[in-house]
Scaffold this motif. Sequence first.
Motif, short mmCIF file in Angstrom:
data_model
loop_
_atom_site.label_atom_id
_atom_site.label_comp_id
_atom_site.label_asym_id
_atom_site.label_seq_id
_atom_site.Cartn_x
_atom_site.Cartn_y
_atom_site.Cartn_z
N CYS A 17 0.84 -1.19 0.00
CA CYS A 17 0.00 0.00 0.00
C CYS A 17 0.88 1.25 0.00
CB CYS A 17 -0.91 -0.01 1.22
SG CYS A 17 -1.91 1.48 1.41
N GLY A 18 0.56 2.21 -0.84
CA GLY A 18 1.32 3.45 -0.93
C GLY A 18 1.07 4.39 0.24
N ILE A 19 0.07 4.11 1.07
CA ILE A 19 -0.24 4.96 2.21
C ILE A 19 0.35 4.37 3.49
CG2 ILE A 19 -2.08 6.04 3.57
CD1 ILE A 19 -1.93 7.07 0.67
N CYS A 20 -0.06 3.16 3.86
CA CYS A 20 0.42 2.56 5.11
C CYS A 20 1.69 1.73 4.91
CB CYS A 20 -0.67 1.71 5.76
SG CYS A 20 -1.13 0.21 4.82
N GLU A 21 2.04 1.45 3.67
CA GLU A 21 3.24 0.72 3.28
C GLU A 21 3.26 -0.72 3.79
OE1 GLU A 21 6.64 3.13 4.17
OE2 GLU A 21 5.86 4.80 2.99
N GLU A 22 2.08 -1.31 4.03
CA GLU A 22 1.97 -2.70 4.43
C GLU A 22 1.56 -3.54 3.23
OE1 GLU A 22 -0.59 -3.26 7.77
OE2 GLU A 22 0.36 -1.66 8.92
N GLU A 23 1.87 -4.83 3.27
CA GLU A 23 1.48 -5.75 2.21
C GLU A 23 0.02 -6.14 2.43
OE1 GLU A 23 3.40 -7.10 -0.36
OE2 GLU A 23 5.00 -5.73 0.16
N THR A 29 -0.60 4.61 -10.66
CA THR A 29 0.35 3.52 -10.42
C THR A 29 0.44 3.14 -8.94
OG1 THR A 29 2.17 5.10 -10.22
CG2 THR A 29 1.76 4.18 -12.41
N MET A 30 -0.32 3.79 -8.09
CA MET A 30 -0.27 3.52 -6.64
C MET A 30 -1.38 2.57 -6.22
SD MET A 30 -0.59 6.12 -3.39
CE MET A 30 0.96 6.94 -3.63
N PHE A 31 -1.02 1.58 -5.42
CA PHE A 31 -1.99 0.67 -4.82
C PHE A 31 -2.37 1.23 -3.46
CE2 PHE A 31 -2.79 -2.89 -1.89
CZ PHE A 31 -3.88 -3.46 -2.52
N ILE A 32 -3.67 1.28 -3.17
CA ILE A 32 -4.18 1.75 -1.88
C ILE A 32 -5.06 0.66 -1.31
CG2 ILE A 32 -5.52 3.51 -0.68
CD1 ILE A 32 -4.82 5.43 -2.99
N CYS A 33 -4.71 0.18 -0.11
CA CYS A 33 -5.48 -0.91 0.50
C CYS A 33 -6.88 -0.41 0.90
CB CYS A 33 -4.73 -1.49 1.69
SG CYS A 33 -4.64 -0.44 3.15
N MET A 50 -9.26 7.42 4.25
CA MET A 50 -9.11 8.65 3.46
C MET A 50 -10.47 9.27 3.15
SD MET A 50 -6.06 7.43 0.92
CE MET A 50 -6.38 8.71 -0.27
N ILE A 51 -11.40 8.44 2.77
CA ILE A 51 -12.74 8.92 2.40
C ILE A 51 -13.44 9.57 3.60
CG2 ILE A 51 -15.06 8.16 1.73
CD1 ILE A 51 -13.64 6.08 -0.07
N HIS A 52 -13.18 9.05 4.79
CA HIS A 52 -13.87 9.55 5.99
C HIS A 52 -13.06 10.55 6.79
CE1 HIS A 52 -16.16 5.92 4.95
NE2 HIS A 52 -17.17 6.65 5.38
N THR A 53 -12.00 11.10 6.22
CA THR A 53 -11.20 12.13 6.90
C THR A 53 -11.62 13.51 6.41
OG1 THR A 53 -9.32 10.62 7.05
CG2 THR A 53 -8.85 12.96 7.29
N LEU A 59 -2.53 13.66 1.87
CA LEU A 59 -2.13 14.49 0.74
C LEU A 59 -0.66 14.31 0.40
CD1 LEU A 59 -3.95 17.92 1.26
CD2 LEU A 59 -4.44 16.15 -0.43
N ARG A 60 0.18 14.30 1.42
CA ARG A 60 1.62 14.12 1.19
C ARG A 60 1.90 12.75 0.58
NH1 ARG A 60 1.86 16.36 6.24
NH2 ARG A 60 2.41 14.36 7.20
N LYS A 61 1.25 11.72 1.06
CA LYS A 61 1.47 10.37 0.56
C LYS A 61 1.01 10.25 -0.90
CE LYS A 61 3.09 7.51 3.61
NZ LYS A 61 4.32 6.79 3.35
N LEU A 62 -0.08 10.90 -1.24
CA LEU A 62 -0.61 10.81 -2.62
C LEU A 62 0.25 11.59 -3.60
CD1 LEU A 62 -4.41 11.15 -1.91
CD2 LEU A 62 -3.23 9.11 -2.75
N LYS A 63 1.01 12.57 -3.14
CA LYS A 63 1.87 13.36 -4.04
C LYS A 63 3.12 12.61 -4.44
CE LYS A 63 0.40 17.90 -2.51
NZ LYS A 63 0.81 19.14 -1.85
N ILE A 64 3.49 11.58 -3.71
CA ILE A 64 4.73 10.83 -4.01
C ILE A 64 4.61 10.08 -5.31
CG2 ILE A 64 6.22 8.96 -3.20
CD1 ILE A 64 5.63 9.86 -0.36
#
Length: 55
Positions: free
Chosen positions: A10-16, A25-29, A36-39, A50-55
Amino acid sequence: MKQRTIYERCGICEEEKKDGIHLYTMFICCECEHNMIHTEPREEKYNYYLRKLKI
């Protein structure tokens, strides 16, 4: 024949994780997608996403 389970990082939590979505090209669990939707924009975690999605 056995079916293989595919895990992706996952591109956000970096867990498999095995379930989630691809955003370009980013996978989001599923868990991060839900969070994210509820924040709300006024929450501190919003800027983290936002910072994680910009990478």
